[in-house]
Design an enzyme around this catalytic site. Structure first.
Site, short mmCIF file in Angstrom:
data_model
loop_
_atom_site.label_atom_id
_atom_site.label_comp_id
_atom_site.label_asym_id
_atom_site.label_seq_id
_atom_site.Cartn_x
_atom_site.Cartn_y
_atom_site.Cartn_z
N THR A 93 1.06 -1.10 -0.01
CA THR A 93 -0.02 0.05 0.06
C THR A 93 0.76 1.18 0.08
O THR A 93 1.66 1.59 0.92
CB THR A 93 -0.97 0.16 1.53
OG1 THR A 93 -1.53 -1.02 1.32
CG2 THR A 93 -1.90 1.20 1.15
N LYS A 168 -7.92 1.68 -3.29
CA LYS A 168 -7.43 1.11 -1.81
C LYS A 168 -7.62 2.20 -0.71
O LYS A 168 -8.28 1.94 0.15
CB LYS A 168 -6.05 0.56 -1.81
CG LYS A 168 -5.32 0.41 -0.61
CD LYS A 168 -5.54 -1.13 0.07
CE LYS A 168 -5.26 -0.85 1.65
NZ LYS A 168 -5.71 -2.14 2.22
N LYS A 243 -1.74 5.03 8.43
CA LYS A 243 -1.02 5.22 7.36
C LYS A 243 -1.76 5.42 6.28
O LYS A 243 -1.56 6.49 5.28
CB LYS A 243 0.13 3.88 7.28
CG LYS A 243 0.69 3.75 6.04
CD LYS A 243 1.16 2.36 5.68
CE LYS A 243 1.68 2.18 4.08
NZ LYS A 243 2.03 0.87 3.80
P1 NAD Z 1 5.74 -5.98 7.55
O1 NAD Z 1 6.60 -4.77 8.18
O2 NAD Z 1 5.28 -7.20 8.26
O3 NAD Z 1 6.76 -6.49 6.39
C1 NAD Z 1 7.33 -5.85 5.51
C2 NAD Z 1 8.51 -6.60 5.14
O4 NAD Z 1 9.54 -5.95 4.21
C3 NAD Z 1 9.71 -6.99 6.26
O5 NAD Z 1 9.72 -8.14 6.58
C4 NAD Z 1 10.86 -6.07 6.13
O6 NAD Z 1 11.98 -6.86 6.54
C5 NAD Z 1 10.73 -6.27 4.51
N1 NAD Z 1 11.68 -4.88 3.85
C6 NAD Z 1 11.72 -3.92 4.09
N2 NAD Z 1 12.66 -3.31 3.45
C7 NAD Z 1 13.03 -4.05 2.43
C8 NAD Z 1 13.81 -4.04 1.57
N3 NAD Z 1 14.58 -2.88 1.06
N4 NAD Z 1 14.13 -5.09 0.65
C9 NAD Z 1 13.59 -6.17 1.17
N5 NAD Z 1 12.51 -6.30 2.21
C10 NAD Z 1 12.49 -5.30 2.74
O7 NAD Z 1 4.41 -5.31 6.83
P2 NAD Z 1 2.91 -6.17 6.37
O8 NAD Z 1 2.12 -5.98 7.47
O9 NAD Z 1 3.44 -7.19 5.73
O10 NAD Z 1 2.68 -5.02 5.24
C11 NAD Z 1 3.24 -4.93 4.06
C12 NAD Z 1 2.52 -4.01 3.10
O11 NAD Z 1 1.09 -4.57 2.93
C13 NAD Z 1 2.30 -2.63 3.71
O12 NAD Z 1 2.51 -1.74 2.62
C14 NAD Z 1 0.84 -2.55 4.41
O13 NAD Z 1 0.33 -1.22 4.17
C15 NAD Z 1 0.03 -3.51 3.49
N6 NAD Z 1 -0.97 -4.08 4.01
C16 NAD Z 1 -0.74 -4.51 5.37
C17 NAD Z 1 -2.05 -4.99 5.90
C18 NAD Z 1 -1.91 -5.93 7.23
O14 NAD Z 1 -3.13 -6.19 7.83
N7 NAD Z 1 -0.84 -6.01 7.81
C19 NAD Z 1 -3.30 -5.25 5.23
C20 NAD Z 1 -3.34 -4.84 3.95
C21 NAD Z 1 -2.23 -4.14 3.36
#
Ligand code: NAD
Length: 288
Positions: A93, A168, A243
């Site tokens: 997102t 979204k 966010k």
């Molecule tokens: P998270 O923080 O658990 O996962 C993100 C991952 O990205 C981490 O494992 C981190 O180590 C990795 N990362 C960061 N920088 C990186 C890089 N340069 N190279 C490789 N890996 C890297 O976050 P999440 O909850 O999995 O969310 C991910 C996305 O999904 C976000 O944009 C969030 O807004 C969206 N989202 C989350 C949810 C939810 O309920 N958690 C729901 C819908 C959408």
């Protein structure tokens, strides 16, 4: 299909595992070693850099925290490193402007790319029941759809590049507004001497009915089982809702859209998330 997967966090970990279950060869990368270990456990091959993961991939999927990281990863590690014919799918997102800029850069370098953010939380990511809203050309959408089908229950083409992100944040702005409205109604009903269950029984079959009430009720013990029944643990964190509301306000400003209720919802979540960013977003009822 050989699919590189970048970002194996709360969401990406389960999504990559579902691609493995669908028979794909998943080449995974994350900065976090525990995330890589979990991906190996799920059957992914893991790599020391995103470039290596992308090297022979036919498709690249990313699930990263924010727009700045998405831009860095695509500019430095994916574009020019994934094979020319690869299709690129960013499921993070992020803001509409960055999504459009990254897709333009990818297209300029000869790749097809879509923005494909998701609705649904960690349980939906693990269960393969996410909804994907996809922005990009019709041709790119047609190539992305079978990959997304392996991770979700619905894959919808929202129009041109960036329109997935637009859908979204409009959706989540509306969600924040009706969650706060639902919380206010329950709180006021109680102050007027109405039992929460009685109010639910009436409003859930009347014109006040909405998803925040009947699918995600913020009051414990009322309606279906929700994070409210688990002391507001799990679910969709208030910090993530904040966010999305910030992204919505940025987009509204850029588009000249009037979003007074959205702005008010953002102010309410800003105050609430200061000390409660990790609680489910329905816990905002505690602050009313
Ligand atoms: P998270 O923080 O658990 O996962 C993100 C991952 O990205 C981490 O494992 C981190 O180590 C990795 N990362 C960061 N920088 C990186 C890089 N340069 N190279 C490789 N890996 C890297 O976050 P999440 O909850 O999995 O969310 C991910 C996305 O999904 C976000 O944009 C969030 O807004 C969206 N989202 C989350 C949810 C939810 O309920 N958690 C729901 C819908 C959408």
């Amino acid at each position: 299909m050989k699919i590189a997967f970048i970002g194996l966090g709360n969401m990406g970990g389960g999504m990559a595992a579902n691609l493995v279950k669908a028979g794909h060869e998943v080449r995974a990368f994350d900065l976090s070693e525990p995330a890589l270990a979990a991906a190996r456990e799920a059957g992914c091959q893991t790599f020391g850099t995103a470039k290596e993961a992308c090297a022979t991939a036919e498709a690249v999927v990313s699930m990263l925290p924010n727009g700045q990281i998405v831009r860095q990863v695509y500019e430095n590690e994916v574009i020019g490193h994934a094979p020319q014919g690869a299709i690129l799918l960013d499921c993070s997102t992020i803001d509409v402007a960055t999504a459009r800029a990254v897709i333009a850069a990818a297209e300029g370098a000869g790749y097809a790319m879509v923005d494909a953010p998701v609705s649904g939380g960690i349980a939906a990511a693990n269960g393969g029941t996410l909804t994907f809203m996809v922005g990009g050309t019709g041709e790119a959408f047609a190539r992305a759809k079978p990959i997304l089908d392996a991770m979700g229950k619905a894959v919808i083409h929202a129009g041109d590049a960036g329109n997935g992100q637009a859908a979204k944040i409009c959706n989540n702005m509306l969600l924040a507004i009706h969650m706060i409205g639902t919380c206010e109604a329950f709180t006021m009903a109680q102050k007027l001497g109405l039992d929460a269950q009685t109010f639910y029984d009436i409003s859930s079959v009347s014109s006040g009915q909405c998803w925040s009430m009947t699918s995600y009720c913020p009051v414990p013990g009322v309606g279906p089982t929700t994070p409210a029944d688990n002391d507001y643990q799990g679910g969709f964190a208030a910090g993530l809702m904040l966010k999305d509301l910030r992204l919505a306000m940025e987009a509204a400003e850029g588009a000249g859209a009037s979003v007074e209720l959205g702005a008010h919802a953002k102010a309410i979540y800003e105050a609430f998330a200061k000390d409660n960013a990790g609680l489910d977003f329905s816990a905002v009822i505690k602050s009313l």
